[in-house]
Motif scaffolding. Structure first.
Motif, short mmCIF file in Angstrom:
data_model
loop_
_atom_site.label_atom_id
_atom_site.label_comp_id
_atom_site.label_asym_id
_atom_site.label_seq_id
_atom_site.Cartn_x
_atom_site.Cartn_y
_atom_site.Cartn_z
N SER A 161 0.84 -1.20 0.00
CA SER A 161 0.00 0.00 0.00
C SER A 161 0.88 1.25 0.00
CB SER A 161 -0.92 0.02 1.22
OG SER A 161 -1.74 1.17 1.22
N HIS A 162 0.58 2.17 -0.98
CA HIS A 162 1.27 3.46 -1.05
C HIS A 162 0.26 4.52 -0.59
CE1 HIS A 162 4.44 1.44 -3.23
NE2 HIS A 162 3.54 0.98 -4.10
N VAL A 163 0.49 5.08 0.57
CA VAL A 163 -0.49 5.97 1.23
C VAL A 163 -0.26 7.42 0.80
CG1 VAL A 163 -1.47 6.71 3.43
CG2 VAL A 163 -0.50 4.41 3.19
N LEU A 174 3.39 13.71 11.32
CA LEU A 174 3.76 12.42 10.67
C LEU A 174 4.41 11.56 11.75
CD1 LEU A 174 3.82 10.78 8.06
CD2 LEU A 174 6.03 11.79 7.52
N THR A 175 3.72 10.51 12.17
CA THR A 175 4.10 9.79 13.39
C THR A 175 4.86 8.48 13.16
OG1 THR A 175 1.96 8.64 13.43
CG2 THR A 175 2.13 10.76 14.62
N GLN A 186 -4.68 2.51 11.96
CA GLN A 186 -3.86 3.34 12.85
C GLN A 186 -3.59 4.69 12.18
OE1 GLN A 186 -0.24 1.44 14.21
NE2 GLN A 186 0.79 3.40 14.49
N LYS A 187 -3.78 5.84 12.95
CA LYS A 187 -3.49 7.17 12.41
C LYS A 187 -1.99 7.36 12.32
CE LYS A 187 -4.46 12.09 13.15
NZ LYS A 187 -5.16 13.10 14.01
N THR A 203 -4.88 7.40 7.90
CA THR A 203 -4.69 6.12 8.62
C THR A 203 -4.09 5.07 7.70
OG1 THR A 203 -6.97 5.42 8.08
CG2 THR A 203 -6.62 6.60 10.16
N ALA A 204 -3.47 4.06 8.31
CA ALA A 204 -2.86 2.94 7.56
C ALA A 204 -3.98 2.05 7.01
CB ALA A 204 -1.93 2.15 8.45
N PRO A 205 -4.01 1.83 5.69
CA PRO A 205 -5.05 0.99 5.12
C PRO A 205 -4.84 -0.50 5.37
CG PRO A 205 -3.58 1.74 3.41
CD PRO A 205 -3.14 2.41 4.67
#
Length: 385
Positions: A161-163, A174-175, A186-187, A203-205
């Motif tokens: 996945s490329h977010v 950016l965490t 997750q954010k 969020t992470a897909p």
């Protein structure tokens, strides 16, 4: 007349004197000879006495008796230094000859009596454990006729996945860093929209590991990927199937997958037609990688079983060693292992049919069996004279 008498007396006196001188000379000569004879006789008697004495004191005859120095004769008896002859008796250092007797160090010869007698390797259970030597037992088995394929591990397309940001704007948060594990939902970032000036979260897909990051706080982001996430818990093993192999490969077949020390069995789920300039089909099998043992892009070999043949005895291929042009296996005994020449039959990538050399149930070295071969070769080289 007086003159005549005087001459006559003188003549008689001279005759008596000559006789007396001759008698004394003869007597002296006789006594001298008698003394010489007596001396020779006495000397001979002393020599005879000495010979008898020496004979009693240590001279022995050719049947192995000792001489005055304690030497022994050709029948193998000891001399004064303790040497022994060619029949294998000890010399002064305790060495023994070519018939296998001990030398001064307690070693024995090539007839099989030293610590490395013919084909024997002495090793304790503790030494085996330290060396990593493992064993198996000769048992009935199955020899397979297989088709070998080659390929590599690839990521399932849905596991990458490329977010990106939904709206162009300023990165305010950016965490995550490259290498961080994330869970789906997750954010991971916050963006201030250029259009509305409102902030929204990203969020992470999918769950996985962040493998790349393309922005920092305070930078503008538009349609480019902000981070990339990869889930490698499930992989594909993708194998090349050439035209000549096509008729022997089908969906649903079992495939043994190997990578270095890793080995697993999977099932062919897809046969994909060639793409572009490819001259082969691609057979895909799923690989469970939840433990992380498989790596993406690893080169694989795979085996499709075409037929099976049952045999009375089979041994692991790792047990077979070549020594002096002969195939050998190291069989466990009370002292360690003994080299055993074997006759082999059919084989596959894992096992070989055993025609002779071991009995059913006999324990033999499998893992690290080459260490036993090396030890035996080193010992043999050290005993070459």
């Amino acid at each position: 007349m007086n003159q005549s008498i005087s001459n006559h007396l003188f003549a008689r006196s001279l005759a008596v004197l000559m006789a007396l001188v001759l008698s004394v000379s003869v007597q002296a000569s006789t006594e001298h000879q008698h003394e010489e004879q007596h001396s020779e006789s006495s000397h001979g008697h002393n020599e005879l006495h000495q010979d008898e004495h020496d004979h009693q004191e240590g001279h022995k005859d050719s049947h192995g008796h000792k001489d005055e120095h304690g030497h022994k004769d050709e029948h193998g008896h000891k001399d004064e230094h303790g040497h022994e002859d060619e029949h294998g008796h000890k010399d002064e250092h305790g060495h023994k000859d070519e018939h296998g007797h001990k030398d001064e160090h307690g070693h024995e010869d090539e007839h099989g009596h030293d610590e490395h007698e013919e084909g024997q390797v002495h090793i304790s259970a503790e030494q085996m454990a330290i060396s990593g030597i493992m064993t198996d037992s000769a048992q009935a088995g199955e020899i397979k006729k297989v088709l070998t394929l080659y390929g590599r591990t690839v990521l399932p397309e849905q596991n990458v996945s490329h977010v990106s940001a939904r709206f162009a704007g300023l990165i305010t948060k950016l965490t995550v860093e490259v290498g961080d594990k994330v869970q789906a939902g997750q954010k991971i970032a916050e963006i201030e929209s250029n259009a509305s000036l409102k902030r929204y979260g990203i969020t992470a897909p999918i769950s996985g590991v962040v493998v790349s990051r393309h922005g920092n706080v305070g930078e503008m982001v538009s349609d480019k990927a902000l981070v990339s996430i990869v889930d490698s818990s499930q992989l594909w093993g993708e194998f090349q199937v050439f035209h000549r192999q096509k008729n022997r490969v089908a969906v649903g077949q079992k495939l043994s997958v190997n990578f270095e020390q890793l080995r697993t069995t999977s099932t062919i789920q897809y046969l994909l037609n060639p793409m572009g300039n490819e001259v082969y089909l691609r057979a895909r099998v799923p690989l469970d990688n939840t433990e992380g043992h498989w790596t993406v892009g690893a080169l694989l070999s795979g085996e499709v079983t075409l037929s099976k043949h049952n045999v009375a005895l089979a041994i692991d291929n790792r047990a077979i060693q070549i020594m002096e042009g002969q195939q050998v296996v190291f069989v466990r005994n009370e002292e360690g292992f003994e080299k055993r020449i074997v006759t082999l039959g059919k084989k596959d990538s894992q096992k070989t049919e055993l025609l002779s050399g071991l009995a059913e149930g006999e324990e033999y070295a499998v893992e690290k069996s080459f260490l036993l071969k090396a030890d035996l070769e080193k010992s043999s080289a050290g005993h070459v004279h």
